[in-house]
Design a protein around this motif. Structure first.
Motif, PDB file in Angstrom:
ATOM      1  N   SER A  59       0.833  -1.204   0.000  1.00 22.16           N
ATOM      2  CA  SER A  59       0.000   0.000   0.000  1.00 22.16           C
ATOM      3  C   SER A  59       0.867   1.254   0.000  1.00 22.16           C
ATOM      4  O   SER A  59       0.616   2.197  -0.774  1.00 22.16           O
ATOM      5  N   ALA A  60       1.879   1.277   0.851  1.00 22.27           N
ATOM      6  CA  ALA A  60       2.762   2.455   0.921  1.00 22.27           C
ATOM      7  C   ALA A  60       3.512   2.652  -0.389  1.00 22.27           C
ATOM      8  O   ALA A  60       3.639   3.781  -0.881  1.00 22.27           O
ATOM      9  N   TYR A  61       4.001   1.567  -0.970  1.00 25.78           N
ATOM     10  CA  TYR A  61       4.751   1.676  -2.229  1.00 25.78           C
ATOM     11  C   TYR A  61       3.848   2.157  -3.359  1.00 25.78           C
ATOM     12  O   TYR A  61       4.243   2.990  -4.174  1.00 25.78           O
ATOM     13  N   THR A  62       2.632   1.653  -3.377  1.00 26.87           N
ATOM     14  CA  THR A  62       1.687   2.059  -4.424  1.00 26.87           C
ATOM     15  C   THR A  62       1.350   3.546  -4.312  1.00 26.87           C
ATOM     16  O   THR A  62       1.376   4.268  -5.322  1.00 26.87           O
ATOM     17  N   LEU A  63       1.059   3.997  -3.105  1.00 27.60           N
ATOM     18  CA  LEU A  63       0.726   5.414  -2.932  1.00 27.60           C
ATOM     19  C   LEU A  63       1.909   6.315  -3.285  1.00 27.60           C
ATOM     20  O   LEU A  63       1.740   7.347  -3.943  1.00 27.60           O
ATOM     21  N   ASN A  64       3.102   5.916  -2.875  1.00 31.85           N
ATOM     22  CA  ASN A  64       4.272   6.727  -3.191  1.00 31.85           C
ATOM     23  C   ASN A  64       4.580   6.704  -4.684  1.00 31.85           C
ATOM     24  O   ASN A  64       5.034   7.710  -5.244  1.00 31.85           O
ATOM     25  N   SER A  65       4.334   5.581  -5.337  1.00 31.97           N
ATOM     26  CA  SER A  65       4.535   5.511  -6.788  1.00 31.97           C
ATOM     27  C   SER A  65       3.538   6.409  -7.517  1.00 31.97           C
ATOM     28  O   SER A  65       3.887   7.073  -8.503  1.00 31.97           O
ATOM     29  N   LEU A  66       2.301   6.417  -7.043  1.00 32.11           N
ATOM     30  CA  LEU A  66       1.302   7.311  -7.640  1.00 32.11           C
ATOM     31  C   LEU A  66       1.695   8.774  -7.437  1.00 32.11           C
ATOM     32  O   LEU A  66       1.518   9.605  -8.335  1.00 32.11           O
ATOM     33  N   PHE A  67       2.240   9.093  -6.256  1.00 27.91           N
ATOM     34  CA  PHE A  67       2.684  10.466  -6.026  1.00 27.91           C
ATOM     35  C   PHE A  67       3.856  10.811  -6.935  1.00 27.91           C
ATOM     36  O   PHE A  67       3.955  11.928  -7.431  1.00 27.91           O
ATOM     37  N   TRP A  68       4.745   9.824  -7.185  1.00 24.30           N
ATOM     38  CA  TRP A  68       5.864  10.013  -8.131  1.00 24.30           C
ATOM     39  C   TRP A  68       5.306  10.392  -9.509  1.00 24.30           C
ATOM     40  O   TRP A  68       5.786  11.331 -10.145  1.00 24.30           O
TER      41      TRP A  68
END
Length: 155
Positions: A59-68
């Motif tokens: 979940s954290a990686y997905t959200l941070n990737s979307l923010f990227w």
């Protein structure tokens, strides 16, 4: 007419990429709908601690990737933003979880079975064992209840 104006909005060279992007967004949407359909506490109760950690990291990686991707769309260089360090930190924890999972899957040594293999491979009969075996063979040969086979006559 509306379809003609829509195709003129972007170059035809990226049509295939846009189609792939659209299908990827659709699959992410369906996965998120499944994930969001049940309360998080209920979901976490059904998982063991390792799977909970995997879910949180994903979940954290997905959200941070979307923010990227958001930063890229806004014209900001994400490599110069703090998001890069956050993604690296999450990747480090994902690697730790992967190591733990690999250790669980690794073959374990059964010490008892290994000792039996070695003992049987290095077996040397004791003198007592060999005496017992020869005595039991002699007793079997001279047992009165068993008929002896006749020897053929020699000519």
């Amino acid at each position: 007419m509306a379809a003609d104006s829509r195709t003129e909005d972007y170059p035809h060279e990226i049509d295939e990429q846009l189609t792939g992007f659209d299908s990827s967004v659709s699959s992410v949407k369906t996965m998120l709908e499944k994930l969001m359909s049940m309360p998080r506490n209920e979901l976490l109760q059904k998982l063991d601690p390792l799977d909970q950690a995997k879910l949180d990291l994903m979940s954290a990686y997905t959200l941070n990737s979307l923010f990227w991707m958001y930063l890229v769309a806004q014209g900001v260089n994400p490599r110069e933003h703090g998001i890069k360090q956050e993604l690296e930190r999450i990747r480090m924890y994902m690697n730790k979880v992967r190591e733990i999972t690999d250790k669980k899957k690794a073959a374990r040594l059964d010490k008892g079975a290994a000792a039996r293999f070695v003992r049987s491979a290095l077996y040397e009969p004791d003198e007592r064992d060999s005496k017992k075996k020869t005595a039991s063979k002699k007793a079997a040969d001279t047992t009165p209840g068993t008929p002896r086979a006749k020897r053929p006559k020699q000519s």
